[in-house]
Write a protein that holds these residues in place. Structure first.
Motif, short mmCIF file in Angstrom:
data_model
loop_
_atom_site.label_atom_id
_atom_site.label_comp_id
_atom_site.label_asym_id
_atom_site.label_seq_id
_atom_site.Cartn_x
_atom_site.Cartn_y
_atom_site.Cartn_z
N ALA A 117 8.78 -4.74 -32.14
CA ALA A 117 7.96 -3.54 -31.97
C ALA A 117 8.48 -2.71 -30.82
CB ALA A 117 6.50 -3.94 -31.71
N MET A 118 8.16 -1.41 -30.84
CA MET A 118 8.53 -0.53 -29.74
C MET A 118 7.97 -1.07 -28.42
SD MET A 118 10.23 2.04 -31.06
CE MET A 118 10.48 2.81 -32.68
N ALA A 119 6.76 -1.67 -28.50
CA ALA A 119 6.13 -2.20 -27.29
C ALA A 119 6.97 -3.33 -26.68
CB ALA A 119 4.73 -2.70 -27.61
N ASP A 120 7.65 -4.11 -27.53
CA ASP A 120 8.51 -5.19 -27.02
C ASP A 120 9.67 -4.62 -26.21
OD1 ASP A 120 6.96 -7.08 -28.36
OD2 ASP A 120 8.13 -6.87 -30.20
N LEU A 121 10.29 -3.58 -26.74
CA LEU A 121 11.39 -2.94 -26.02
C LEU A 121 10.88 -2.25 -24.76
CD1 LEU A 121 13.53 -1.33 -28.89
CD2 LEU A 121 14.10 -3.31 -27.49
N ALA A 122 9.68 -1.68 -24.84
CA ALA A 122 9.11 -1.00 -23.69
C ALA A 122 8.90 -1.98 -22.54
CB ALA A 122 7.79 -0.32 -24.07
N ARG A 123 8.35 -3.14 -22.85
CA ARG A 123 8.11 -4.14 -21.80
C ARG A 123 9.43 -4.63 -21.20
NH1 ARG A 123 3.79 -5.65 -25.27
NH2 ARG A 123 5.18 -6.97 -26.50
N ALA A 124 10.45 -4.78 -22.03
CA ALA A 124 11.73 -5.31 -21.55
C ALA A 124 12.49 -4.29 -20.71
CB ALA A 124 12.59 -5.75 -22.74
N THR A 125 12.29 -3.00 -20.99
CA THR A 125 13.07 -1.97 -20.29
C THR A 125 12.28 -1.21 -19.24
OG1 THR A 125 12.54 -0.38 -22.06
CG2 THR A 125 14.60 -1.64 -22.27
N GLY A 126 10.94 -1.36 -19.24
CA GLY A 126 10.14 -0.68 -18.24
C GLY A 126 9.70 0.71 -18.62
N PHE A 127 9.92 1.12 -19.88
CA PHE A 127 9.51 2.45 -20.32
C PHE A 127 8.26 2.36 -21.17
CE2 PHE A 127 14.19 2.74 -19.88
CZ PHE A 127 14.24 3.69 -18.89
N HIS A 128 7.61 3.51 -21.38
CA HIS A 128 6.45 3.57 -22.27
C HIS A 128 6.93 3.47 -23.72
CE1 HIS A 128 2.91 5.20 -24.37
NE2 HIS A 128 2.23 4.78 -23.31
N ALA A 129 6.09 2.90 -24.58
CA ALA A 129 6.47 2.73 -25.98
C ALA A 129 6.79 4.06 -26.66
CB ALA A 129 5.35 2.00 -26.74
N SER A 130 6.04 5.12 -26.32
CA SER A 130 6.31 6.42 -26.93
C SER A 130 7.66 6.97 -26.48
CB SER A 130 5.20 7.42 -26.57
OG SER A 130 5.15 7.63 -25.17
#
Length: 419
Positions: free
Chosen positions: A309-322
């Motif tokens: 999910a986008m949320a998984d990448l967001a948590r790993a990279t420190g950015f918001h999912a959007s």
């Protein structure tokens, strides 16, 4: 004095970070347009357009067609423009609309339940449903943001003014086509057999995947990718193509030319250049993380694509999912299995049980089953679900039907070929 200088430096860094996040939310074309418009009023800002080369395979005609497709709006860009008025209102309404756009599948259907979006904002699902209804009425073509085949067709019929009690009854019992024929629908609904046939004929003229027209597959395949994934000595490595993004430079100042206006222009140009460097670094961080998470895909193809999910990448990279969604929108990656959109590598889980499987993985398995079926005895949705279970994929008959529809296959009763 040192404390004052430190405060100014911190404020400058904060401004550059904010600017880079604003640039990060732009698509490559939006960024290019923004930089070119800024350069028109800032003579010190030098902008180099991205080089979008096309992969010409056969003829000049292919190249012209590809250029026309490249210029056409993507589904994401199209619905964002269509819903500009709602997005401009800001607040919770705009955030819900953004969330709905993020969950839009290439088919034009919503790819996630409303309960998930409601949970994200801590609001009632009914509130999200009311916003969805507003979105469905505002966007063209009709049928976008549907949650099922029935809803997609109903939205199109409503726009054409062809929704009556009989048609609604037929729509509500389309699943009977999987196990029988029009006569079964007539018996269940009380609608005459001839009228059921008329309703089915009207439904066949509609578009079950209204979003597909915005993403011609040949356009993605004929444009040069933004990055290439190759096998290196330590596994899969990403080679980024710098020419796919606009770049900026700063013009040299003529000697003796100093003024407050020039100083402000120089400050703006330097801040934009630094922010653009941060954007590029952030994009590469997100894409690199995506490749690390989906190594199995590059090894074995779509059947090995893990749920992500986008949320998984967001948590790993420190950015918001959007923000992650905007980074990946329209981004093309070339690997051993051809060119694929980066967003296609972010596929949510479609099944649970002994292990989750991504929607893309399940749909790849389904496509293989459907392509190899006996035309005289096509596989029912229940049989498809059973065959997937034998492969370790737990999927209900209803979800098997949904993915079969997304792949563009009609119900078994309509696929049967008689000798």
């Amino acid at each position: 004095m040192s404390m004052s200088l430190g405060l100014v430096t911190t404020q400058k860094q904060a401004f550059v970070l904010h600017q880079s996040m604003a640039l990060l939310r732009m698509s490559s074309q939006e960024l290019t347009d923004f930089l070119l418009e800024t350069a028109e009023v800032n003579p010190l800002l030098l902008v180099t357009r991205p080089r979008r080369r096309l992969r010409v395979r056969n003829s000049t005609t292919d190249a012209l067609e590809a250029m026309a497709e490249e210029a056409s709006a993507s589904l994401f860009t199209h619905v964002t423009a269509e819903l500009r008025g709602l997005l401009a209102r800001g607040g919770l309404l705009a955030r819900i609309v953004e969330a709905l756009i993020e969950e839009l599948e290439p088919s034009g259907w919503l790819g996630a339940p409303l309960s998930g979006i409601a949970g994200r904002f801590g609001i009632a699902e009914a509130h999200v449903a009311s916003v969805l209804t507003l979105v469905q009425k505002r966007v063209e073509p009709a049928g976008l943001f549907a949650r099922s085949l029935q809803e997609c067709l109903r939205l199109q019929l409503e726009e054409q003014g062809e929704v009556g009690p009989d048609m609604l009854a037929v729509l509500a019992h389309l699943d009977l086509l999987e196990r029988g024929n029009a006569g079964d629908i007539a018996k269940r609904t009380g609608v005459s057999h001839d009228h059921v046939l008329d309703c089915l004929a009207a439904l066949r003229r509609l578009d079950p995947k209204p979003g597909a027209r915005f993403a011609p597959p040949s356009a993605a395949l004929m444009r040069e990718p933004d990055a290439q994934v190759v096998r290196g000595p330590h596994g899969w490595e990403v080679r980024f193509h710098a020419a796919s993004e606009p770049t900026v430079g700063i013009a040299a100042l003529p000697r003796g030319l100093r003024s407050d206006e020039v100083a402000q222009a120089l400050k703006q140009a330097r801040a934009l250049k630094q922010a653009l460097d941060l954007r590029l670094s952030a994009m590469r961080k997100v894409v690199a993380e995506l490749v690390v998470r989906q190594q199995a895909y590059f090894d074995h193809g779509a059947v090995a694509l893990h749920p992500l999910a986008m949320a998984d990448l967001a948590r790993a990279t420190g950015f918001h999912a959007s923000t992650v969604g905007r980074v990946l929108n329209g981004y093309l990656i070339e690997g051993p299995h051809g060119v694929i959109g980066a967003r296609d590598l972010c596929s949510g889980a479609a099944s649970r049980g002994s292990g989750a499987h991504s929607r893309t993985q399940v749909m790849a398995l389904l496509r293989g089953l459907l392509d190899s079926e006996d035309p005289a005895a096509p596989l029912s949705d229940a049989r498809l679900a059973a065959l997937l279970l034998a492969e370790g994929v737990t999927l209900s008959r209803r979800m098997a039907a949904k993915y079969r529809q997304l792949l563009g296959y009609a119900p078994a009763a309509l696929r049967r070929r008689r000798a």
